[in-house]
Design a protein around this motif. Structure first.
Motif, PDB file in Angstrom:
ATOM      1  N   GLY A 150       0.977  -0.836  -0.205  1.00  0.00           N
ATOM      2  CA  GLY A 150       0.023  -0.185   0.419  1.00  0.00           C
ATOM      3  C   GLY A 150       0.742   1.208  -0.288  1.00  0.00           C
ATOM      4  O   GLY A 150       0.337   2.450  -0.768  1.00  0.00           O
ATOM      5  N   PHE A 151       2.172   1.057   0.605  1.00  0.00           N
ATOM      6  CA  PHE A 151       2.466   2.850   0.837  1.00  0.00           C
ATOM      7  C   PHE A 151       3.696   2.777  -0.604  1.00  0.00           C
ATOM      8  O   PHE A 151       3.270   3.565  -1.573  1.00  0.00           O
ATOM      9  N   TYR A 152       3.668   1.692  -0.906  1.00  0.00           N
ATOM     10  CA  TYR A 152       4.967   1.819  -2.238  1.00  0.00           C
ATOM     11  C   TYR A 152       2.888   2.354  -3.075  1.00  0.00           C
ATOM     12  O   TYR A 152       3.952   3.010  -4.474  1.00  0.00           O
ATOM     13  N   ALA A 153       2.190   1.945  -3.554  1.00  0.00           N
ATOM     14  CA  ALA A 153       1.333   2.312  -4.620  1.00  0.00           C
ATOM     15  C   ALA A 153       1.028   3.416  -4.009  1.00  0.00           C
ATOM     16  O   ALA A 153       0.655   4.628  -5.310  1.00  0.00           O
ATOM     17  N   PHE A 154       0.786   4.521  -3.070  1.00  0.00           N
ATOM     18  CA  PHE A 154       0.252   5.283  -2.545  1.00  0.00           C
ATOM     19  C   PHE A 154       1.890   6.271  -3.640  1.00  0.00           C
ATOM     20  O   PHE A 154       0.852   7.306  -3.850  1.00  0.00           O
ATOM     21  N   VAL A 155       2.915   5.912  -2.873  1.00  0.00           N
ATOM     22  CA  VAL A 155       4.197   7.168  -3.177  1.00  0.00           C
ATOM     23  C   VAL A 155       4.222   6.858  -4.534  1.00  0.00           C
ATOM     24  O   VAL A 155       4.283   8.057  -5.744  1.00  0.00           O
ATOM     25  N   VAL A 156       4.435   5.909  -6.001  1.00  0.00           N
ATOM     26  CA  VAL A 156       4.403   5.600  -7.258  1.00  0.00           C
ATOM     27  C   VAL A 156       2.856   6.600  -7.568  1.00  0.00           C
ATOM     28  O   VAL A 156       3.181   7.307  -9.088  1.00  0.00           O
ATOM     29  N   ALA A 157       1.512   6.642  -7.197  1.00  0.00           N
ATOM     30  CA  ALA A 157       0.694   6.750  -7.347  1.00  0.00           C
ATOM     31  C   ALA A 157       1.043   8.974  -7.425  1.00  0.00           C
ATOM     32  O   ALA A 157       0.627   9.261  -7.959  1.00  0.00           O
ATOM     33  N   VAL A 158       1.620   9.348  -6.296  1.00  0.00           N
ATOM     34  CA  VAL A 158       1.695  10.687  -5.908  1.00  0.00           C
ATOM     35  C   VAL A 158       3.137  11.017  -7.511  1.00  0.00           C
ATOM     36  O   VAL A 158       2.603  12.354  -7.855  1.00  0.00           O
ATOM     37  N   ASP A 159       3.392  10.268  -7.058  1.00  0.00           N
ATOM     38  CA  ASP A 159       4.343  10.406  -8.602  1.00  0.00           C
ATOM     39  C   ASP A 159       4.316  10.420  -9.657  1.00  0.00           C
ATOM     40  O   ASP A 159       4.849  11.869 -10.472  1.00  0.00           O
ATOM     41  N   ILE A 160       3.365   9.751 -10.314  1.00  0.00           N
ATOM     42  CA  ILE A 160       2.809   9.513 -11.706  1.00  0.00           C
ATOM     43  C   ILE A 160       1.609  10.881 -11.494  1.00  0.00           C
ATOM     44  O   ILE A 160       1.932  11.823 -12.714  1.00  0.00           O
ATOM     45  N   PHE A 161       1.091  10.765 -10.181  1.00  0.00           N
ATOM     46  CA  PHE A 161      -0.356  12.210 -10.973  1.00  0.00           C
ATOM     47  C   PHE A 161       0.935  13.672 -10.696  1.00  0.00           C
ATOM     48  O   PHE A 161       0.033  14.060 -11.970  1.00  0.00           O
TER      49      PHE A 161
END
Length: 328
Positions: free
Chosen positions: A94-105
């Protein structure tokens, strides 16, 4: 930017590069596995996702993030070699998904904003080029139309028997053609305003050749272009003063010296035309003269909101125009 444009329309290439980036990140993570302490499963994956988001776009970045996430889940989050669904593992994923989602956004949004800015810059550059092209074309057509009008007046004058009327039409035609020449010379081949000194020399040399005069011409100053509102009246004053020297100052010999200077250093610009000819007769008053040339000069000085003076100084006939200069 050019590289991004080349691959932006090739969807297969973008996804292929995203998978390549993910594969390289996985290999790099394997290479660093023994050098890193526990708790760094995503060290090489975040940079790969960031690079894909910027260069390849939203969906390829999501593909890269998904492949990297699965690799981290299987190989680098204990228990290794299994897709464990324990609470600690789910928190890590979940932490990984949150970080990459913010980066991509944010990176994808920044990339789109940059692309839009670049597109707007190119559009404005094209509009500027079109404007300059239209301006040069309009400038050229105005000059040609003025020249045609001047030629028509001179042609009309040839059919008039009255000497004074014919002479007046010929003079009007000549002056309109002079204005057309001024319009052509005001700008260089690229459409940029030409320095006063450059086109003044061409115009005066042409006037001297047309009159068959042998003139030693010296120009000083005038390194900056004239303001478009002031260029024609200032040039007409210079030309009328020069023609006055040819017609009245040099007389039949048609030879002499003319010094032209335009001082643009201060708020008030000063155009000075000097000639070593005979000069005006005693008691001559340029302010009351009925000469067409001097009437034109006074009208141009009034249009500029300036002052015109004419007199003798140290054996030279001096015509001086003072006016407040404008900046383009």
């Amino acid at each position: 930017m050019d590289w991004r444009r080349k691959i932006s329309g090739n969807l297969g290439a973008r996804y292929g590069l995203a998978l390549l980036a993910a594969g390289l990140a996985i290999l790099a993570r394997f290479g660093l596995h023994d050098l890193l302490p526990a708790g760094f499963p995503y060290l090489t994956f975040f940079p790969a996702v960031v690079v894909c988001a910027y260069y390849l776009g939203l969906r390829p970045a999501i593909v890269c993030a998904g492949v990297c996430g699965l690799a981290a889940w299987y190989w680098f989050i204990p228990p290794f070699g299994a897709f464990d669904l324990g609470t600690p593992v789910l928190w890590a994923i979940g932490f990984y998904a949150f970080v990459v989602a913010v980066d991509i956004f944010f990176i994808d949004g920044m990339r789109k904003a940059l692309d839009q800015l670049e597109g707007e810059r190119e559009r404005y550059a094209q509009l500027a080029d079109s404007r300059d092209l239209l301006y040069r074309e309009l400038h050229h057509r105005v000059s040609n139309n003025l020249q045609v009008a001047g030629a028509l007046l001179r042609l009309q004058g040839q059919g008039i028997t009255d000497v004074d009327a014919r002479h007046a039409l010929e003079q009007a035609g000549e002056r309109i053609e002079v204005i057309a020449k001024i319009q052509r010379e005001l700008h260089d081949r690229t459409g940029d305003p030409a320095p006063f000194r450059a086109f003044a020399e061409a115009i005066l040399s042409s006037a001297a050749s047309a009159a068959g005069a042998r003139v030693s011409l010296t120009l000083d100053g005038g390194e900056a272009p004239l303001h478009s509102d002031q260029a024609t009246p200032v040039t007409l004053v210079m030309l009328e003063s020069f023609n006055n020297a040819l017609e009245h100052g040099f007389g039949e010999t048609g030879s002499g010296r003319v010094l032209v200077d335009l001082d643009q250093s201060g708020e008030t610009h000063v155009l000075t035309v000097r000639d070593d000819g005979a000069g005006p007769p005693a008691g001559f008053d340029p302010a009351t003269s009925k000469s067409l040339g001097l009437r034109i000069v006074r009208a141009m000085a009034q249009q500029l909101g300036g002052r015109f003076e004419m007199g003798r100084e140290d054996g030279w006939t001096v015509c001086r125009l003072s006016y407040v200069g404008k900046v383009e």
